[in-house]
Enzyme design. Sequence first.
Site, PDB file in Angstrom:
ATOM      1  N   TRP A  25     -15.510  46.187  57.523  1.00  0.00           N
ATOM      2  CA  TRP A  25     -14.342  45.319  57.751  1.00  0.00           C
ATOM      3  C   TRP A  25     -13.562  45.066  56.453  1.00  0.00           C
ATOM      4  O   TRP A  25     -13.369  43.917  56.030  1.00  0.00           O
ATOM      5  CB  TRP A  25     -14.794  43.985  58.355  1.00  0.00           C
ATOM      6  CG  TRP A  25     -15.471  44.057  59.687  1.00  0.00           C
ATOM      7  CD1 TRP A  25     -16.070  45.129  60.269  1.00  0.00           C
ATOM      8  CD2 TRP A  25     -15.613  42.969  60.634  1.00  0.00           C
ATOM      9  NE1 TRP A  25     -16.574  44.781  61.507  1.00  0.00           N
ATOM     10  CE2 TRP A  25     -16.312  43.473  61.746  1.00  0.00           C
ATOM     11  CE3 TRP A  25     -15.232  41.642  60.626  1.00  0.00           C
ATOM     12  CZ2 TRP A  25     -16.627  42.669  62.847  1.00  0.00           C
ATOM     13  CZ3 TRP A  25     -15.550  40.848  61.720  1.00  0.00           C
ATOM     14  CH2 TRP A  25     -16.233  41.355  62.820  1.00  0.00           C
TER      15      TRP A  25
ATOM     16  N   THR B 298     -19.949  53.424  55.767  1.00  0.00           N
ATOM     17  CA  THR B 298     -19.490  52.418  56.716  1.00  0.00           C
ATOM     18  C   THR B 298     -20.577  51.931  57.676  1.00  0.00           C
ATOM     19  O   THR B 298     -21.537  52.669  57.956  1.00  0.00           O
ATOM     20  CB  THR B 298     -18.325  53.028  57.545  1.00  0.00           C
ATOM     21  OG1 THR B 298     -18.025  52.194  58.645  1.00  0.00           O
ATOM     22  CG2 THR B 298     -18.690  54.404  58.093  1.00  0.00           C
ATOM     23  N   ASP B 299     -20.369  50.726  58.193  1.00  0.00           N
ATOM     24  CA  ASP B 299     -21.214  50.189  59.262  1.00  0.00           C
ATOM     25  C   ASP B 299     -21.117  51.040  60.535  1.00  0.00           C
ATOM     26  O   ASP B 299     -21.972  50.942  61.407  1.00  0.00           O
ATOM     27  CB  ASP B 299     -20.793  48.750  59.570  1.00  0.00           C
ATOM     28  CG  ASP B 299     -19.304  48.646  59.895  1.00  0.00           C
ATOM     29  OD1 ASP B 299     -18.492  49.056  59.046  1.00  0.00           O
ATOM     30  OD2 ASP B 299     -18.959  48.162  60.989  1.00  0.00           O
TER      31      ASP B 299
ATOM     32  N   TYR C 174     -15.295  59.216  63.845  1.00  0.00           N
ATOM     33  CA  TYR C 174     -15.190  58.685  62.475  1.00  0.00           C
ATOM     34  C   TYR C 174     -16.586  58.395  61.917  1.00  0.00           C
ATOM     35  O   TYR C 174     -16.941  58.848  60.826  1.00  0.00           O
ATOM     36  CB  TYR C 174     -14.324  57.418  62.465  1.00  0.00           C
ATOM     37  CG  TYR C 174     -14.397  56.621  61.189  1.00  0.00           C
ATOM     38  CD1 TYR C 174     -13.784  57.063  60.020  1.00  0.00           C
ATOM     39  CD2 TYR C 174     -15.099  55.403  61.139  1.00  0.00           C
ATOM     40  CE1 TYR C 174     -13.866  56.320  58.841  1.00  0.00           C
ATOM     41  CE2 TYR C 174     -15.176  54.655  59.973  1.00  0.00           C
ATOM     42  CZ  TYR C 174     -14.566  55.114  58.827  1.00  0.00           C
ATOM     43  OH  TYR C 174     -14.650  54.382  57.668  1.00  0.00           O
TER      44      TYR C 174
ATOM     45  N   ALA D 175     -10.815  58.704  52.105  1.00  0.00           N
ATOM     46  CA  ALA D 175     -11.503  59.042  53.360  1.00  0.00           C
ATOM     47  C   ALA D 175     -10.486  59.129  54.481  1.00  0.00           C
ATOM     48  O   ALA D 175      -9.378  58.592  54.373  1.00  0.00           O
ATOM     49  CB  ALA D 175     -12.541  57.967  53.702  1.00  0.00           C
TER      50      ALA D 175
ATOM     51  N   LEU E 204      -8.323  66.165  49.941  1.00  0.00           N
ATOM     52  CA  LEU E 204      -9.690  66.338  50.432  1.00  0.00           C
ATOM     53  C   LEU E 204      -9.769  67.342  51.585  1.00  0.00           C
ATOM     54  O   LEU E 204     -10.864  67.734  51.986  1.00  0.00           O
ATOM     55  CB  LEU E 204     -10.304  64.988  50.849  1.00  0.00           C
ATOM     56  CG  LEU E 204     -11.006  64.221  49.712  1.00  0.00           C
ATOM     57  CD1 LEU E 204     -10.024  63.716  48.680  1.00  0.00           C
ATOM     58  CD2 LEU E 204     -11.852  63.073  50.255  1.00  0.00           C
TER      59      LEU E 204
END
Length: 284
Positions: free
Chosen positions: A145, A96-97, A120, A55, A32
């Site tokens: 998580w 993501t959160d 991130y 990722a 990537l």
Amino acid sequence: MRVLIFGKTGQVAQELQRFEGITALGREDADLNDPAACAEIIANTDADIVINAAAYTAVDAAETDTDKAFVVNADAPKAMAEAAAKRAMPFLHISTDYVFDGTGTTPWREDDPTAPLGIYGSSKLAGEHGVRAVGGSHAILRTSWVVSAHGTNFVRTMLRLGTERDALNIVADQIGGPTCARDIAAALMHMARKLIDDPSTSGTYHFASTPDTSWADFAREIFTQAGLSCDVTDIPSSAYPTPAARPKNSRLDCTKIATVFNINRPDWRIGLADILSDLKAGTA
Ligand SMILES: NC(=O)c1ccc[n+]([C@@H]2O[C@H](COP(=O)([O-])OP(=O)(O)OC[C@H]3O[C@@H](n4cnc5c(N)ncnc54)[C@H](OP(=O)(O)O)[C@@H]3O)[C@@H](O)[C@H]2O)c1
């Protein structure tokens, strides 16, 4: 359904490989760091759908490795989404959160304002923007998580520390939904089938297991299920400083994915039992 997956060794990627019809590309097949090469692979695939399960996930390292985090988490998914859209192929991407700042106690909805606390989260948010801007058939699945029997994650860390120590101090003021990679993989495969049939289901979705908990209470449940006697003391995040700040409120409102895809929040305590049993049986 033929599914092309970027990521082979990751937690979610490994669980996706349990399904039929999967071609999984590791770093040696598709790096990537080279978004154009990833796009080229999609331009030539005979798959029906693409899932990006790769990722840059080293949250603290990203603080000083900004360029690489943005290439892998933002430039590459955008290039992949463009290549998929050119072929009218749906593109599934995981986010993501950490795109949220973690204020308040209300579960985040998909259209709530984003405000990442670190590199991130910023790079993942840029990836979301890139995928959406392409305008092709796509789904962005925000989760939190992630745990599994593979790789580096909180369950495996607690199992190691719980055998080495009698007591641990664990952060108790971050609340979120631990989510088993196996459940994420199942959700993605279900979404993939629907997205192929009905591109109008394109969009951003939240998916996390239930019940929301703190890291400290999560650790307690891990020790209970694993039969380890290790005392857990609650500490605030301020007592466990890390290079990248973590959101305190990682609760995700998962109503939309239930409504559109009929995917409900699994109970992570059941997923945890499966992880422990896989590790015990050596079948992970
Ligand atoms: N882990 C969490 O708690 C969490 C929480 C919320 C959302 N997410 C998201 O969920 C998704 C899956 O996470 P995960 O926990 O399964 O990740 P993971 O276990 O950390 O695995 C990451 C994967 O990405 C691959 N990768 C990294 N850089 C690459 C590159 N330059 N080229 C090719 N492959 C590369 C890794 O390959 P190598 O083995 O070769 O490095 C590995 O297969 C990610 O989008 C992540 O942002 C994760």
